[in-house]
Design a protein around this motif. Structure first.
Motif, PDB file in Angstrom:
ATOM      1  N   LEU A  42      -0.311 -48.161  12.822  1.00 55.24           N
ATOM      2  CA  LEU A  42       1.114 -48.270  13.136  1.00 55.24           C
ATOM      3  C   LEU A  42       1.766 -49.442  12.400  1.00 55.24           C
ATOM      4  O   LEU A  42       2.892 -49.323  11.922  1.00 55.24           O
ATOM      5  N   ALA A  43       1.056 -50.554  12.299  1.00 59.31           N
ATOM      6  CA  ALA A  43       1.602 -51.703  11.568  1.00 59.31           C
ATOM      7  C   ALA A  43       1.760 -51.361  10.092  1.00 59.31           C
ATOM      8  O   ALA A  43       2.766 -51.721   9.465  1.00 59.31           O
ATOM      9  N   PHE A  44       0.789 -50.661   9.523  1.00 58.02           N
ATOM     10  CA  PHE A  44       0.880 -50.255   8.121  1.00 58.02           C
ATOM     11  C   PHE A  44       2.083 -49.339   7.910  1.00 58.02           C
ATOM     12  O   PHE A  44       2.841 -49.499   6.967  1.00 58.02           O
ATOM     13  N   GLU A  45       2.248 -48.376   8.816  1.00 58.13           N
ATOM     14  CA  GLU A  45       3.354 -47.431   8.673  1.00 58.13           C
ATOM     15  C   GLU A  45       4.703 -48.132   8.759  1.00 58.13           C
ATOM     16  O   GLU A  45       5.643 -47.774   8.058  1.00 58.13           O
ATOM     17  N   GLU A  46       4.794 -49.154   9.613  1.00 55.07           N
ATOM     18  CA  GLU A  46       6.039 -49.900   9.779  1.00 55.07           C
ATOM     19  C   GLU A  46       6.465 -50.580   8.482  1.00 55.07           C
ATOM     20  O   GLU A  46       7.639 -50.671   8.166  1.00 55.07           O
ATOM     21  N   PHE A  47       5.497 -51.065   7.714  1.00 56.98           N
ATOM     22  CA  PHE A  47       5.800 -51.781   6.481  1.00 56.98           C
ATOM     23  C   PHE A  47       5.786 -50.893   5.244  1.00 56.98           C
ATOM     24  O   PHE A  47       6.258 -51.287   4.193  1.00 56.98           O
ATOM     25  N   MET A  48       5.260 -49.709   5.370  1.00 55.78           N
ATOM     26  CA  MET A  48       5.068 -48.861   4.201  1.00 55.78           C
ATOM     27  C   MET A  48       6.376 -48.522   3.490  1.00 55.78           C
ATOM     28  O   MET A  48       6.485 -48.701   2.271  1.00 55.78           O
ATOM     29  N   GLU A  49       7.381 -48.048   4.213  1.00 52.17           N
ATOM     30  CA  GLU A  49       8.616 -47.618   3.559  1.00 52.17           C
ATOM     31  C   GLU A  49       9.399 -48.778   2.941  1.00 52.17           C
ATOM     32  O   GLU A  49       9.819 -48.682   1.786  1.00 52.17           O
ATOM     33  N   ALA A  54      11.078 -51.447  -2.027  1.00 54.52           N
ATOM     34  CA  ALA A  54      11.180 -52.676  -2.815  1.00 54.52           C
ATOM     35  C   ALA A  54      10.379 -52.568  -4.113  1.00 54.52           C
ATOM     36  O   ALA A  54      10.824 -53.027  -5.169  1.00 54.52           O
ATOM     37  N   SER A  55       9.212 -51.955  -4.040  1.00 55.68           N
ATOM     38  CA  SER A  55       8.378 -51.796  -5.236  1.00 55.68           C
ATOM     39  C   SER A  55       9.054 -50.908  -6.263  1.00 55.68           C
ATOM     40  O   SER A  55       9.045 -51.209  -7.460  1.00 55.68           O
ATOM     41  N   LEU A  56       9.640 -49.818  -5.815  1.00 54.91           N
ATOM     42  CA  LEU A  56      10.297 -48.897  -6.742  1.00 54.91           C
ATOM     43  C   LEU A  56      11.552 -49.514  -7.356  1.00 54.91           C
ATOM     44  O   LEU A  56      11.865 -49.267  -8.519  1.00 54.91           O
ATOM     45  N   GLU A  57      12.260 -50.327  -6.592  1.00 53.66           N
ATOM     46  CA  GLU A  57      13.459 -50.979  -7.117  1.00 53.66           C
ATOM     47  C   GLU A  57      13.109 -52.040  -8.160  1.00 53.66           C
ATOM     48  O   GLU A  57      13.926 -52.362  -9.012  1.00 53.66           O
ATOM     49  N   VAL A  59      10.770 -51.902 -10.499  1.00 53.44           N
ATOM     50  CA  VAL A  59      10.258 -51.420 -11.785  1.00 53.44           C
ATOM     51  C   VAL A  59      11.359 -50.674 -12.537  1.00 53.44           C
ATOM     52  O   VAL A  59      12.255 -50.090 -11.932  1.00 53.44           O
ATOM     53  N   PRO A  60      11.302 -50.697 -13.868  1.00 53.64           N
ATOM     54  CA  PRO A  60      12.294 -49.954 -14.662  1.00 53.64           C
ATOM     55  C   PRO A  60      12.204 -48.449 -14.359  1.00 53.64           C
ATOM     56  O   PRO A  60      11.140 -47.946 -13.994  1.00 53.64           O
ATOM     57  N   PRO A  61      13.302 -47.750 -14.516  1.00 55.69           N
ATOM     58  CA  PRO A  61      13.318 -46.310 -14.193  1.00 55.69           C
ATOM     59  C   PRO A  61      12.221 -45.488 -14.877  1.00 55.69           C
ATOM     60  O   PRO A  61      11.673 -44.580 -14.280  1.00 55.69           O
ATOM     61  N   HIS A  62      11.895 -45.813 -16.127  1.00 51.47           N
ATOM     62  CA  HIS A  62      10.897 -45.028 -16.842  1.00 51.47           C
ATOM     63  C   HIS A  62       9.483 -45.241 -16.298  1.00 51.47           C
ATOM     64  O   HIS A  62       8.572 -44.484 -16.642  1.00 51.47           O
ATOM     65  N   LEU A  63       9.266 -46.234 -15.441  1.00 50.46           N
ATOM     66  CA  LEU A  63       7.942 -46.478 -14.859  1.00 50.46           C
ATOM     67  C   LEU A  63       7.861 -46.098 -13.380  1.00 50.46           C
ATOM     68  O   LEU A  63       6.832 -46.278 -12.747  1.00 50.46           O
ATOM     69  N   ARG A  64       8.932 -45.551 -12.839  1.00 50.58           N
ATOM     70  CA  ARG A  64       8.948 -45.246 -11.402  1.00 50.58           C
ATOM     71  C   ARG A  64       7.925 -44.188 -11.007  1.00 50.58           C
ATOM     72  O   ARG A  64       7.311 -44.271  -9.949  1.00 50.58           O
ATOM     73  N   LYS A  65       7.720 -43.204 -11.842  1.00 54.27           N
ATOM     74  CA  LYS A  65       6.739 -42.156 -11.539  1.00 54.27           C
ATOM     75  C   LYS A  65       5.338 -42.765 -11.414  1.00 54.27           C
ATOM     76  O   LYS A  65       4.579 -42.419 -10.516  1.00 54.27           O
ATOM     77  N   VAL A  66       5.002 -43.677 -12.298  1.00 54.83           N
ATOM     78  CA  VAL A  66       3.707 -44.358 -12.262  1.00 54.83           C
ATOM     79  C   VAL A  66       3.592 -45.159 -10.964  1.00 54.83           C
ATOM     80  O   VAL A  66       2.573 -45.123 -10.276  1.00 54.83           O
ATOM     81  N   GLU A  67       4.654 -45.894 -10.627  1.00 53.20           N
ATOM     82  CA  GLU A  67       4.645 -46.710  -9.404  1.00 53.20           C
ATOM     83  C   GLU A  67       4.523 -45.829  -8.161  1.00 53.20           C
ATOM     84  O   GLU A  67       3.796 -46.166  -7.222  1.00 53.20           O
TER      85      GLU A  67
END
Length: 113
Positions: A42-49, A54-57, A59-67
């Motif tokens: 439950l703690a993991f799920e709370e922080f996952m989204e 934040a991680s996706l924001e 990285v540059p758009p062309h690397l988002r699929k990799v991330e």
């Protein structure tokens, strides 16, 4: 990884491999991981989204699929999960803390087949 040398001059890294003696040890190690994962699910799920967003924001758009690919298992095979696994191994005596010379650059890989 064990490192020799210094960061200003000659620097070398070498793998240090730990091989599990038998399947029973492997199953016990995986069972520890499953218990930790369930205990903190439950703690993991709370922080996952928020972490994913934040991680996706960051990285540059062309690397988002990799991330996105890398983020699929970040809370089940990385971070806190591995920390708790390593703490359990240290507490049981199956893993020793790194020596002073190993602390500069240390990476642990847990692999199973």
């Amino acid at each position: 990884m064990k490192t020799n040398g210094d960061y200003e001059g000659d620097f070398k890294a070498a793998w240090q491999v730990v091989i599990l003696e038998n399947r029973e040890i492997q199953e016990k190690l995986l069972a520890v991981g499953k218990r930790v994962r369930e205990k903190y699910r439950l703690a993991f799920e709370e922080f996952m989204e928020p972490y994913r967003k934040a991680s996706l924001e960051a990285v540059p758009p062309h690397l988002r699929k990799v991330e996105e690919y890398e983020l699929q298992s970040v809370f089940s095979t990385d971070g806190w999960f591995l920390m708790h696994c390593l703490q359990a191994l240290l507490k049981s005596g199956k893993l020793k803390e790194p020596a002073e010379g190993q602390r500069k650059a240390l990476m642990t890989i847990i692999a199973y087949r």
